[in-house]
Design an enzyme around this catalytic site. Sequence first.
Site, PDB file in Angstrom:
ATOM      1  N   SER A  14       0.865  -1.185   0.000  1.00 61.89           N
ATOM      2  CA  SER A  14       0.000   0.000   0.000  1.00 61.89           C
ATOM      3  C   SER A  14       0.899   1.231   0.000  1.00 61.89           C
ATOM      4  CB  SER A  14      -0.937  -0.012   1.214  1.00 61.89           C
ATOM      5  OG  SER A  14      -0.212  -0.210   2.403  1.00 61.89           O
ATOM      6  N   GLU A  32       1.153   5.594   0.773  1.00 62.21           N
ATOM      7  CA  GLU A  32       0.573   6.778   1.426  1.00 62.21           C
ATOM      8  C   GLU A  32       0.945   8.050   0.666  1.00 62.21           C
ATOM      9  OE1 GLU A  32       1.010   6.899   5.762  1.00 62.21           O
ATOM     10  OE2 GLU A  32       1.776   8.937   5.515  1.00 62.21           O
ATOM     11  N   HIS A  52      -6.694   9.203   6.331  1.00 61.75           N
ATOM     12  CA  HIS A  52      -6.222   9.301   7.714  1.00 61.75           C
ATOM     13  C   HIS A  52      -7.196  10.257   8.415  1.00 61.75           C
ATOM     14  CE1 HIS A  52      -1.820   7.974   6.977  1.00 61.75           C
ATOM     15  NE2 HIS A  52      -2.613   7.504   6.029  1.00 61.75           N
ATOM     16  N   ASP A  83      -1.403  15.209  16.689  1.00 62.00           N
ATOM     17  CA  ASP A  83      -0.721  16.079  17.659  1.00 62.00           C
ATOM     18  C   ASP A  83      -1.399  17.435  17.635  1.00 62.00           C
ATOM     19  OD1 ASP A  83       1.431  14.303  18.487  1.00 62.00           O
ATOM     20  OD2 ASP A  83       2.065  14.448  16.390  1.00 62.00           O
ATOM     21  N   HIS A  89       6.459   5.243  20.880  1.00 61.20           N
ATOM     22  CA  HIS A  89       5.997   6.597  20.565  1.00 61.20           C
ATOM     23  C   HIS A  89       6.810   7.581  21.417  1.00 61.20           C
ATOM     24  CE1 HIS A  89       3.348  10.158  20.770  1.00 61.20           C
ATOM     25  NE2 HIS A  89       3.064   9.823  19.524  1.00 61.20           N
ATOM     26  N   PHE A 134      13.276  14.987  10.552  1.00 56.89           N
ATOM     27  CA  PHE A 134      11.959  14.403  10.740  1.00 56.89           C
ATOM     28  C   PHE A 134      12.038  13.198  11.692  1.00 56.89           C
ATOM     29  CE2 PHE A 134       8.210  11.987   8.974  1.00 56.89           C
ATOM     30  CZ  PHE A 134       7.272  12.852   9.505  1.00 56.89           C
ATOM     31  N   HIS A 193       3.865  -1.078   3.725  1.00 51.38           N
ATOM     32  CA  HIS A 193       3.161   0.192   3.491  1.00 51.38           C
ATOM     33  C   HIS A 193       4.226   1.256   3.230  1.00 51.38           C
ATOM     34  CE1 HIS A 193       0.002   3.253   3.937  1.00 51.38           C
ATOM     35  NE2 HIS A 193       0.893   3.966   4.623  1.00 51.38           N
TER      36      HIS A 193
HETATM   37  P1  FAD Z   1      -2.197   7.268  20.290  1.00 54.14           P
HETATM   38  O1  FAD Z   1      -2.316   5.836  19.920  1.00 54.14           O
HETATM   39  O2  FAD Z   1      -3.353   7.870  20.988  1.00 54.14           O
HETATM   40  O3  FAD Z   1      -0.874   7.392  21.197  1.00 54.14           O
HETATM   41  C1  FAD Z   1      -0.323   8.665  21.518  1.00 54.14           C
HETATM   42  C2  FAD Z   1       0.442   8.576  22.819  1.00 54.14           C
HETATM   43  O4  FAD Z   1      -0.468   8.427  23.924  1.00 54.14           O
HETATM   44  C3  FAD Z   1       1.387   7.388  22.928  1.00 54.14           C
HETATM   45  O5  FAD Z   1       2.499   7.794  23.691  1.00 54.14           O
HETATM   46  C4  FAD Z   1       0.569   6.335  23.667  1.00 54.14           C
HETATM   47  O6  FAD Z   1       1.371   5.410  24.371  1.00 54.14           O
HETATM   48  C5  FAD Z   1      -0.269   7.193  24.608  1.00 54.14           C
HETATM   49  N1  FAD Z   1      -1.619   6.630  24.825  1.00 54.14           N
HETATM   50  C6  FAD Z   1      -2.410   6.054  23.872  1.00 54.14           C
HETATM   51  N2  FAD Z   1      -3.585   5.666  24.415  1.00 54.14           N
HETATM   52  C7  FAD Z   1      -3.547   6.011  25.719  1.00 54.14           C
HETATM   53  C8  FAD Z   1      -4.471   5.881  26.785  1.00 54.14           C
HETATM   54  N3  FAD Z   1      -5.692   5.322  26.593  1.00 54.14           N
HETATM   55  N4  FAD Z   1      -4.113   6.344  28.011  1.00 54.14           N
HETATM   56  C9  FAD Z   1      -2.883   6.913  28.214  1.00 54.14           C
HETATM   57  N5  FAD Z   1      -1.965   7.055  27.227  1.00 54.14           N
HETATM   58  C10 FAD Z   1      -2.292   6.622  26.004  1.00 54.14           C
HETATM   59  N6  FAD Z   1      -0.240  12.537  12.091  1.00 54.14           N
HETATM   60  C11 FAD Z   1      -1.075  13.427  11.490  1.00 54.14           C
HETATM   61  O7  FAD Z   1      -1.227  14.565  11.970  1.00 54.14           O
HETATM   62  N7  FAD Z   1      -1.733  13.109  10.329  1.00 54.14           N
HETATM   63  C12 FAD Z   1      -1.621  11.892   9.752  1.00 54.14           C
HETATM   64  O8  FAD Z   1      -2.237  11.633   8.715  1.00 54.14           O
HETATM   65  C13 FAD Z   1      -0.765  10.924  10.363  1.00 54.14           C
HETATM   66  N8  FAD Z   1      -0.622   9.671   9.844  1.00 54.14           N
HETATM   67  C14 FAD Z   1       0.148   8.751  10.500  1.00 54.14           C
HETATM   68  C15 FAD Z   1       0.220   7.439   9.999  1.00 54.14           C
HETATM   69  C16 FAD Z   1       0.993   6.487  10.625  1.00 54.14           C
HETATM   70  C17 FAD Z   1       1.038   5.089  10.063  1.00 54.14           C
HETATM   71  C18 FAD Z   1       1.742   6.825  11.795  1.00 54.14           C
HETATM   72  C19 FAD Z   1       2.609   5.805  12.464  1.00 54.14           C
HETATM   73  C20 FAD Z   1       1.673   8.114  12.306  1.00 54.14           C
HETATM   74  C21 FAD Z   1       0.863   9.082  11.687  1.00 54.14           C
HETATM   75  N9  FAD Z   1       0.740  10.376  12.188  1.00 54.14           N
HETATM   76  C22 FAD Z   1      -0.079  11.294  11.561  1.00 54.14           C
HETATM   77  C23 FAD Z   1       1.471  10.777  13.403  1.00 54.14           C
HETATM   78  C24 FAD Z   1       0.608  10.590  14.669  1.00 54.14           C
HETATM   79  O9  FAD Z   1      -0.507  11.454  14.620  1.00 54.14           O
HETATM   80  C25 FAD Z   1       1.469  10.929  15.897  1.00 54.14           C
HETATM   81  O10 FAD Z   1       2.464   9.963  16.055  1.00 54.14           O
HETATM   82  C26 FAD Z   1       0.701  11.165  17.178  1.00 54.14           C
HETATM   83  O11 FAD Z   1       1.613  11.718  18.130  1.00 54.14           O
HETATM   84  C27 FAD Z   1       0.114   9.912  17.812  1.00 54.14           C
HETATM   85  O12 FAD Z   1      -0.980   9.449  17.150  1.00 54.14           O
HETATM   86  P2  FAD Z   1      -1.534   7.960  17.511  1.00 54.14           P
HETATM   87  O13 FAD Z   1      -2.765   7.746  16.772  1.00 54.14           O
HETATM   88  O14 FAD Z   1      -0.457   6.963  17.396  1.00 54.14           O
HETATM   89  O15 FAD Z   1      -1.870   8.210  19.080  1.00 54.14           O
END
Ligand code: FAD
Length: 283
Positions: free
Chosen positions: A6, A8, A68, A100, A140, A207, A257
């Site tokens: 896939s 992106e 996304h 973020d 992370h 980055f 991916h």
């Molecule tokens: P989460 O899974 O919520 O995790 C974030 C942090 O919080 C981690 O440290 C985790 O351990 C902690 N955490 C998670 N759940 C809980 C909980 N229930 N209680 C306490 N702590 C918790 N960013 C963008 O802005 N746009 C995009 O399109 C984008 N695409 C991405 C695609 C991929 C494949 C990846 C790997 C990253 C992408 N990102 C994107 C970056 C991403 O948004 C950041 O890494 C962001 O900081 C975390 O998002 P997440 O969904 O992993 O968060």
Amino acid sequence: MTKHVSFEFFPAKTDQGKANILSASEALATLKPEFFSVTFGAGGSDQQTTFDTVLGVQQASGIPTASHLTCVGSSRERIGTILDNYKANNITRLVALRGDLPMGMEDPGEFHYANELVEFIREHSGDYFHIEVAAYPEKHPQSIDHKQDLDNFVKKVKAGADSAITQYFYNPDGYSYFVDECAKAGVDIPIIPGIMPIGNFESLSRFSDACGAEIPRWLRIRLETYENDPESLRAFADDYITQMCMTLMERGAPGLHFYSMNKVEPNMQICKAVMGSFPQDFT
Ligand code: FAD
């Protein structure tokens, strides 16, 4: 099990950029990817551009295209409207993320973590969407430790994710250990390695520091050697990434991916080499 590739894309703002994405997606569609995906700005900044790009790519390429979707800074009502719009436009896949908070924005809104978004999507749209979530084999950057990060990843899976895509990495051992640990924690969804081909060492280095992806010391030294020789850098980097993808395939990765950076090459070349070496896996 058949393996899949896939790709992106990130949404472009200029007409030229938009045309480049469409032509790249048409070219990469010849590899029969399982899906394309289009990134989304945190805080909703790119919502309309992402929406238009997702629809445009799916229409031009005929390949299912995932949006996304970041939730931080958003409300349930707003996310619900986005989901309804995608459903009305025949988009069936999402990459569900926390995102973020943009600089200067402090209120996370109604969602704090990605597991809450996954839960909400299932509550709102049932099983309509195939949901991918993000995984971090090298942790992370905001997590205190790896164990906590793994536990949080498991929460997203239990909330209803269908598969995961990892942050990019250049050390396949970290990925293999992560996948093993997830299996021990009861995770049985595919965890697809995210592959970032190397084009410009300086921007990659910046980055990678920000997103917590390690460039191993030996690799950094090699890449620095080619600072003034972009052709040699690309030749070396493409070869390394191809070898790493082969290693991942040998170790049973469910697919690849590619963070395509909206480019056909080197994604096409690397994919063709890997698919050609494992023809029985990519049917
Ligand atoms: P989460 O899974 O919520 O995790 C974030 C942090 O919080 C981690 O440290 C985790 O351990 C902690 N955490 C998670 N759940 C809980 C909980 N229930 N209680 C306490 N702590 C918790 N960013 C963008 O802005 N746009 C995009 O399109 C984008 N695409 C991405 C695609 C991929 C494949 C990846 C790997 C990253 C992408 N990102 C994107 C970056 C991403 O948004 C950041 O890494 C962001 O900081 C975390 O998002 P997440 O969904 O992993 O968060």
